[in-house]
Enzyme design. Structure first.
Site, PDB file in Angstrom:
ATOM      1  N   GLU A  99     -15.425 -18.630  46.404  1.00 52.76           N
ATOM      2  CA  GLU A  99     -14.278 -18.178  45.598  1.00 52.76           C
ATOM      3  C   GLU A  99     -13.732 -16.869  46.165  1.00 52.76           C
ATOM      4  OE1 GLU A  99     -11.996 -18.423  43.606  1.00 52.76           O
ATOM      5  OE2 GLU A  99     -12.471 -19.462  41.747  1.00 52.76           O
ATOM      6  N   ASP A 100     -12.445 -16.638  45.957  1.00 53.79           N
ATOM      7  CA  ASP A 100     -11.870 -15.370  46.388  1.00 53.79           C
ATOM      8  C   ASP A 100     -12.208 -14.240  45.421  1.00 53.79           C
ATOM      9  OD1 ASP A 100     -10.276 -16.437  44.375  1.00 53.79           O
ATOM     10  OD2 ASP A 100      -8.382 -16.233  45.447  1.00 53.79           O
ATOM     11  N   ASP A 103     -12.327 -12.919  37.929  1.00 49.99           N
ATOM     12  CA  ASP A 103     -11.675 -11.953  37.042  1.00 49.99           C
ATOM     13  C   ASP A 103     -12.284 -12.125  35.645  1.00 49.99           C
ATOM     14  OD1 ASP A 103      -9.729 -10.124  36.221  1.00 49.99           O
ATOM     15  OD2 ASP A 103      -8.161 -11.603  36.038  1.00 49.99           O
ATOM     16  N   PHE A 152      -4.879  -5.488  40.056  1.00 45.61           N
ATOM     17  CA  PHE A 152      -4.458  -6.723  40.719  1.00 45.61           C
ATOM     18  C   PHE A 152      -4.414  -6.462  42.220  1.00 45.61           C
ATOM     19  CE2 PHE A 152      -1.740 -10.043  42.294  1.00 45.61           C
ATOM     20  CZ  PHE A 152      -2.159 -11.142  41.561  1.00 45.61           C
ATOM     21  N   ARG A 165      -0.906 -12.653  51.692  1.00 45.56           N
ATOM     22  CA  ARG A 165      -2.185 -13.268  52.073  1.00 45.56           C
ATOM     23  C   ARG A 165      -2.624 -12.812  53.456  1.00 45.56           C
ATOM     24  NH1 ARG A 165      -3.332 -17.394  48.383  1.00 45.56           N
ATOM     25  NH2 ARG A 165      -1.559 -18.546  47.590  1.00 45.56           N
TER      26      ARG A 165
HETATM   27  P1  5GP Z   1     -10.275 -15.864  36.133  1.00 41.41           P
HETATM   28  O1  5GP Z   1     -10.311 -17.260  35.587  1.00 41.41           O
HETATM   29  O2  5GP Z   1     -11.603 -15.385  36.623  1.00 41.41           O
HETATM   30  O3  5GP Z   1      -9.673 -14.906  35.142  1.00 41.41           O
HETATM   31  O4  5GP Z   1      -9.232 -15.857  37.309  1.00 41.41           O
HETATM   32  C1  5GP Z   1      -9.571 -16.309  38.561  1.00 41.41           C
HETATM   33  C2  5GP Z   1      -8.367 -16.533  39.441  1.00 41.41           C
HETATM   34  O5  5GP Z   1      -7.268 -15.668  39.103  1.00 41.41           O
HETATM   35  C3  5GP Z   1      -8.738 -16.189  40.873  1.00 41.41           C
HETATM   36  O6  5GP Z   1      -9.300 -17.294  41.529  1.00 41.41           O
HETATM   37  C4  5GP Z   1      -7.393 -15.773  41.437  1.00 41.41           C
HETATM   38  O7  5GP Z   1      -6.688 -16.905  41.847  1.00 41.41           O
HETATM   39  C5  5GP Z   1      -6.665 -15.152  40.266  1.00 41.41           C
HETATM   40  N1  5GP Z   1      -6.830 -13.686  40.277  1.00 41.41           N
HETATM   41  C6  5GP Z   1      -7.568 -12.932  39.426  1.00 41.41           C
HETATM   42  N2  5GP Z   1      -7.471 -11.620  39.739  1.00 41.41           N
HETATM   43  C7  5GP Z   1      -6.680 -11.552  40.827  1.00 41.41           C
HETATM   44  C8  5GP Z   1      -6.216 -10.443  41.637  1.00 41.41           C
HETATM   45  O8  5GP Z   1      -6.510  -9.263  41.436  1.00 41.41           O
HETATM   46  N3  5GP Z   1      -5.404 -10.775  42.684  1.00 41.41           N
HETATM   47  C9  5GP Z   1      -5.036 -12.063  42.959  1.00 41.41           C
HETATM   48  N4  5GP Z   1      -4.233 -12.250  44.002  1.00 41.41           N
HETATM   49  N5  5GP Z   1      -5.459 -13.108  42.226  1.00 41.41           N
HETATM   50  C10 5GP Z   1      -6.272 -12.859  41.169  1.00 41.41           C
END
Ligand code: 5GP
Length: 189
Positions: A99-100, A103, A152, A165
């Site tokens: 995973e990248d 959050d 973010f 990206r």
């Molecule tokens: P979660 O379900 O954990 O809240 O969100 C996960 C997804 O939200 C990540 O896989 C990503 O695609 C997006 N995301 C959450 N925080 C960031 C951030 O700081 N930057 C970017 N570009 N995407 C984020």
């Protein structure tokens, strides 16, 4: 020239290279003698996957998934839809989700449930970035690249409205001056 929308750099290019190499060594040691299936979550994790995979010394294969999370531009609702599924069954496989960023954790929670139901032999997570302050659900993330503050971020695969990206580092997006055409969370990220 550096884009005016970019703020503080959280992870420099050489720190990324160094940490990703260390993660590869750790994963290679942990999975020694086994064969690994990396499940890369599109699109943000692609850069991380390609660097991580080149550092692995165990036999490994890769498959891709794309998910869309419903919610506002900054908050996911936890309702996730699979936009692109894996090509092969994972029953009995040693699976590592790549995973990248984690959050709230809601997207990953959904993915873990969906993949666990397919009965892999093992299922672990390797996330490049996490924002512990934002976590809504506790998740077993075995490998973490960096913990970052509640901002973010873009770069090294992470986008905002499909931009940024290609940055070789991870930087905050300056929210006060963010581009007007904010990215939709409803597309594979
Ligand atoms: P979660 O379900 O954990 O809240 O969100 C996960 C997804 O939200 C990540 O896989 C990503 O695609 C997006 N995301 C959450 N925080 C960031 C951030 O700081 N930057 C970017 N570009 N995407 C984020």
């Amino acid at each position: 020239m550096r884009d005016a929308h970019l703020g503080q750099i959280f992870v420099q290019q050489d720190e990324l290279a160094h940490r990703v190499r260390a993660l590869g060594e750790q994963i290679s040691a942990d999975y020694a003698g086994r064969e690994l299936l990396l499940v890369c979550v599109l699109k943000g994790a692609v850069f991380f996957l390609s660097d991580l995979m080149r550092g692995l010394e165990v036999p490994c294969q890769v498959d891709f998934m794309a998910v869309a999370s419903y919610g506002s531009q900054t908050e996911t609702s936890g309702v996730v839809r699979i936009m692109k599924d894996l090509e092969e069954p994972i029953a009995g496989r040693e699976v590592l989700i790549v995973e990248d960023i984690v959050d709230s954790g809601l997207t990953l929670q959904y993915l873990l449930r969906a993949l666990r139901a397919r009965e892999p032999a093992t299922l672990e997570v390797c996330a490049l970035l996490t924002k512990p302050e934002r976590r809504k659900v506790e998740l077993p993330i075995r490998y973490v690249g960096f913990e970052i503050p509640n901002r973010f971020v873009v770069g090294y695969g992470l986008d905002h409205a499909e931009r940024f990206r290609n940055l070789p580092y991870v930087a905050a997006l300056d929210e006060g001056r963010a581009p007007a055409e904010a990215g939709s969370r409803q597309s594979p990220t």
